[in-house]
Design a protein around this motif. Structure first.
Motif, mmCIF file in Angstrom:
data_model
loop_
_atom_site.group_PDB
_atom_site.id
_atom_site.type_symbol
_atom_site.label_atom_id
_atom_site.label_comp_id
_atom_site.label_asym_id
_atom_site.label_seq_id
_atom_site.Cartn_x
_atom_site.Cartn_y
_atom_site.Cartn_z
ATOM 1 N N ASP A 89 -2.977 27.662 -10.498
ATOM 2 C CA ASP A 89 -2.118 27.933 -9.361
ATOM 3 C C ASP A 89 -2.028 29.408 -9.043
ATOM 4 O OD1 ASP A 89 -0.719 28.629 -11.623
ATOM 5 O OD2 ASP A 89 1.225 28.003 -10.842
ATOM 6 N N LEU A 129 0.282 28.739 -2.265
ATOM 7 C CA LEU A 129 -0.641 28.222 -1.255
ATOM 8 C C LEU A 129 -1.659 29.288 -0.907
ATOM 9 C CD1 LEU A 129 -1.156 25.926 0.949
ATOM 10 C CD2 LEU A 129 0.248 27.345 2.469
ATOM 11 N N ARG A 142 -6.391 24.126 8.085
ATOM 12 C CA ARG A 142 -5.555 23.484 7.058
ATOM 13 C C ARG A 142 -4.407 22.738 7.726
ATOM 14 N NH1 ARG A 142 -4.107 24.626 1.716
ATOM 15 N NH2 ARG A 142 -6.258 25.373 1.571
ATOM 16 N N ILE A 196 -0.775 20.819 7.223
ATOM 17 C CA ILE A 196 0.387 20.782 6.351
ATOM 18 C C ILE A 196 1.262 19.604 6.768
ATOM 19 C CG2 ILE A 196 2.345 22.053 5.414
ATOM 20 C CD1 ILE A 196 -0.257 23.516 4.911
ATOM 21 N N LYS A 219 8.354 23.103 5.462
ATOM 22 C CA LYS A 219 7.241 23.501 6.319
ATOM 23 C C LYS A 219 7.626 24.658 7.247
ATOM 24 C CE LYS A 219 6.813 19.348 8.049
ATOM 25 N NZ LYS A 219 7.938 18.700 7.310
ATOM 26 N N THR A 264 -8.830 19.666 4.699
ATOM 27 C CA THR A 264 -7.928 19.772 3.559
ATOM 28 C C THR A 264 -6.490 19.605 4.042
ATOM 29 O OG1 THR A 264 -9.415 21.304 2.422
ATOM 30 C CG2 THR A 264 -7.131 21.218 1.649
ATOM 31 N N VAL A 265 -5.748 18.773 3.334
ATOM 32 C CA VAL A 265 -4.352 18.510 3.664
ATOM 33 C C VAL A 265 -3.477 18.961 2.500
ATOM 34 C CG1 VAL A 265 -2.630 16.754 4.231
ATOM 35 C CG2 VAL A 265 -4.974 16.530 5.075
ATOM 36 N N THR A 266 -2.428 19.709 2.825
ATOM 37 C CA THR A 266 -1.434 20.107 1.830
ATOM 38 C C THR A 266 -0.147 19.347 2.108
ATOM 39 O OG1 THR A 266 -2.361 22.330 1.602
ATOM 40 C CG2 THR A 266 -0.089 22.024 0.891
ATOM 41 N N VAL A 274 4.246 22.460 -3.340
ATOM 42 C CA VAL A 274 3.050 21.674 -3.034
ATOM 43 C C VAL A 274 3.018 20.454 -3.945
ATOM 44 C CG1 VAL A 274 0.534 21.629 -3.045
ATOM 45 C CG2 VAL A 274 1.738 23.669 -2.230
ATOM 46 N N GLU A 317 -2.724 18.337 -2.710
ATOM 47 C CA GLU A 317 -3.613 19.091 -1.826
ATOM 48 C C GLU A 317 -5.031 18.607 -2.041
ATOM 49 O OE1 GLU A 317 -2.891 23.391 -0.813
ATOM 50 O OE2 GLU A 317 -4.669 23.588 -2.096
ATOM 51 N N SER A 318 -5.592 18.000 -1.005
ATOM 52 C CA SER A 318 -6.939 17.445 -1.131
ATOM 53 C C SER A 318 -7.382 16.958 0.244
ATOM 54 C CB SER A 318 -6.937 16.292 -2.146
ATOM 55 O OG SER A 318 -8.261 15.892 -2.435
ATOM 56 N N VAL A 367 -5.309 12.219 -0.372
ATOM 57 C CA VAL A 367 -3.870 12.430 -0.248
ATOM 58 C C VAL A 367 -3.153 11.128 0.085
ATOM 59 C CG1 VAL A 367 -2.127 13.435 1.295
ATOM 60 C CG2 VAL A 367 -3.871 14.893 0.270
#
Length: 286
Positions: A18, A64, A72, A74, A82, A253-255, A262, A265-266, A271
């Motif tokens: 991280d 992040l 990206r 979110i 957010k 990629t989605v967080t 978090v 995240e993938s 996800v």
């Protein structure tokens, strides 16, 4: 603790997943202060960021990283942090703890909102804020980088280079044919695109977009997906959105944020099949 145990502990800390690998962390490369430098791979670094409001942790050790040119997405339930995250990035909110860097040298926690915008971070809010009594082209004139103020912008002669840039930007968002139309007469979706164009006039390296498709027709949603995908590459784009179908259509990629941290995240597929994410969304389709 014995020396071998101490060595092992230090090694584990060095390679924590991280955290940015030491030599790539902000401030470790010999670059000019005040200039954006992404030589450390990431354009945005947020590490262990915490923001509290009256004892409530809106962000809780949030970490992040965003890469140059990345799109990206979110997501997260209401109250996940957010908006606060974007407020920290743009200087509206100061974190209690943690670091937030733009490139290698720009410490966002020590910069004003104006300086952050000038450095190359643009934000498009959920509700479009255009000048309804001015044309689409005039809205871009008002948004052109430089001294601010409506009268200054309208009275100062526009250069040929600026006109070319405005025309190119209107073309990018699909509004070149509406250049002489009053912004107040545009559809809701067109106003959203116009505001994106206004942010693009600042030539941002990182573009933050908050719920861009709220209130749009299906055709406008499809056009917005194409627009955001087209902006990625030349810009880093961070999209906060609740519409999961839209996220699926654009996301690499989605967080997932939850309780200020978090959660996952993938890729979108991974996800949406993550049991932790399913639990957070209480069985909603993600």
């Amino acid at each position: 603790m014995s020396r071998p145990d101490s060595f092992a502990a230090n090694l584990r800390e060095t390679f924590r997943r991280d955290q940015v690998f030491g030599p790539l962390r902000p401030g470790t490369r010999p670059v000019s202060p005040g200039h954006l430098d992404t030589g450390g791979k990431h354009i945005l670094y947020m590490e262990d960021v915490t923001v509290s409001f009256d004892g409530f942790k809106a962000l809780n050790d949030l970490t992040l990283y965003i890469e140059p040119g990345e799109l990206r997405c979110i997501i997260g339930p209401n109250g996940a942090g957010k908006s606060t995250m974007m407020d920290v990035i743009t200087g509206k909110t100061r974190p209690d703890t943690g670091v937030c860097y733009f490139g290698q040298t720009l410490d966002l926690t020590a910069m004003s909102e104006t300086d952050i915008a000038t450095a190359g971070i643009g934000r498009k809010f959920q509700k479009p804020t255009v000048f309804p009594e001015h044309t689409a082209l005039e809205n871009l004139e008002l948004a052109t980088a430089g001294p601010k103020g409506t009268w200054h912008a309208l009275l100062k002669p526009v250069t040929g280079e600026q006109r070319d840039w405005m025309a190119s930007t209107l073309d990018t968002v699909g509004l070149l044919g509406e250049r002489d139309r009053l912004a107040g007469a545009l559809s809701h979706g067109q106003k959203q695109w116009l505001e994106i164009a206004m942010v693009l006039m600042q030539k941002p390296e990182l573009l933050l977009v908050d719920e861009p498709i709220a209130g749009m027709t299906r055709q406008e949603v499809e056009r917005t997906a194409e627009l955001l995908q087209g902006l990625a590459g030349e810009h880093s784009v961070m999209v906060v959105e609740h519409d999961m179908e839209f996220i699926r259509s654009i996301a690499n990629t989605v967080t997932v944020l939850h309780q200020g941290s978090v959660l996952a995240e993938s890729s979108m597929q991974q996800v949406q099949n993550d049991p932790r994410v399913i639990e957070v969304y209480l069985g909603e389709s993600v």
